[in-house]
Design an enzyme around this catalytic site. Sequence first.
Site, mmCIF file in Angstrom:
data_model
loop_
_atom_site.group_PDB
_atom_site.id
_atom_site.type_symbol
_atom_site.label_atom_id
_atom_site.label_comp_id
_atom_site.label_asym_id
_atom_site.label_seq_id
_atom_site.Cartn_x
_atom_site.Cartn_y
_atom_site.Cartn_z
ATOM 1 N N ASN A 1 1.804 0.155 6.770
ATOM 2 C CA ASN A 1 1.779 1.217 7.784
ATOM 3 C C ASN A 1 2.083 2.535 7.106
ATOM 4 O OD1 ASN A 1 4.895 0.728 7.913
ATOM 5 N ND2 ASN A 1 3.980 -1.151 8.705
ATOM 6 N N GLU B 1 6.819 -1.435 12.405
ATOM 7 C CA GLU B 1 7.858 -0.847 11.539
ATOM 8 C C GLU B 1 8.208 0.574 11.980
ATOM 9 O OE1 GLU B 1 9.587 -2.646 9.785
ATOM 10 O OE2 GLU B 1 8.397 -4.147 8.704
ATOM 11 N N HIS C 1 1.832 -3.432 0.818
ATOM 12 C CA HIS C 1 2.168 -4.762 0.295
ATOM 13 C C HIS C 1 1.403 -4.973 -1.019
ATOM 14 C CE1 HIS C 1 2.780 -5.991 4.802
ATOM 15 N NE2 HIS C 1 3.815 -5.303 4.336
ATOM 16 N N HIS D 1 8.618 -8.710 0.075
ATOM 17 C CA HIS D 1 7.888 -8.026 1.146
ATOM 18 C C HIS D 1 6.914 -6.953 0.636
ATOM 19 C CE1 HIS D 1 8.297 -5.629 5.201
ATOM 20 N NE2 HIS D 1 7.065 -5.636 4.739
#
Length: 220
Positions: free
Chosen positions: A30, A76, A97, A157
Site C-alpha cells: 500500500n 494498513e 513486499h 512481512h
Amino acid sequence: MNGSEKIREELCKYAQRTVAGKLVVGPGGNISARHEGKMYLSPSGFALDEVLPEQWVEVDIATGAIQDIGLRPSSEVLMHLYAYRANPGIGAIVHTHPPYCIAFTLVGRELPVMFPDQAALVGRTAYVDYVLPTTDKLADAVAAKVNEASTMLLGNHGLVATGRNLREAYYRTEVVEESAKIYLIASAVRPPKILTGDEVEEIASLESEAYRIQLLQKMK
Ligand SMILES: [Zn+2]
C-alpha cells in the site's frame, strides 16, 4: 490540475512502478502521500497498478476521518496514519513486499550499510519484529521508529520506506531491495563486508560538502 489531483496522478505513477518492479505481487502493499493535512492512501483489495486517480482514499491525518467514496482504505491505514502523525517531515510512505527484503528478514535482522548510494540515500534501515499485519500494534511499532530511520524491514512481512515525497520513498524502496539482494548473494560465499561507521560518516559529509558547493555557486 490542483494539488490533490497532482498527488493522485503521482500516486498512480509510483503504484504502477511498484508493481512493474515486482516489489509487490497481487493486491499486496500500500502507498500513500500527504497533502495539506490529508493523506491519500491506496484502497483495499486492489492491485496497486489498478488504482485510478479518483480511487485513492482521502483520510484526515489529525482526526482519522475517511472520505466516503464507496471504497475502503488499505487495511494498513493505521500504519500510515500513525507514521504521518509521528513525523511531520514524512511526505510519502511506500509499503511493499519485496522478495529479497522478506528473505533477508527470515535470516537476518538489521540490514547493514554496504554501499555509498545506500549510505547517502537511505542510511540505516531499522528492523521491526513480526507483528500481526493490519493491527494497531504494527502501526505503533512502525511509528516508534519513523524518527530514527527512513526505512524499516518488517519481520516475515516486508518493507516500509518513507520520504519527503513519493519519488524519495520509492527510490529508497528500490535501493533497500537491491542491497538485501546483494547481501544475500554475497552471504552464499562468506559473511559480507559492510561499511564501518566512519566510512558511512565520511559519505554523509561528502553529501553536505556537495550541497555547500552547490549553494556557493548559486550565491555567486
Ligand atoms: Zn504488508
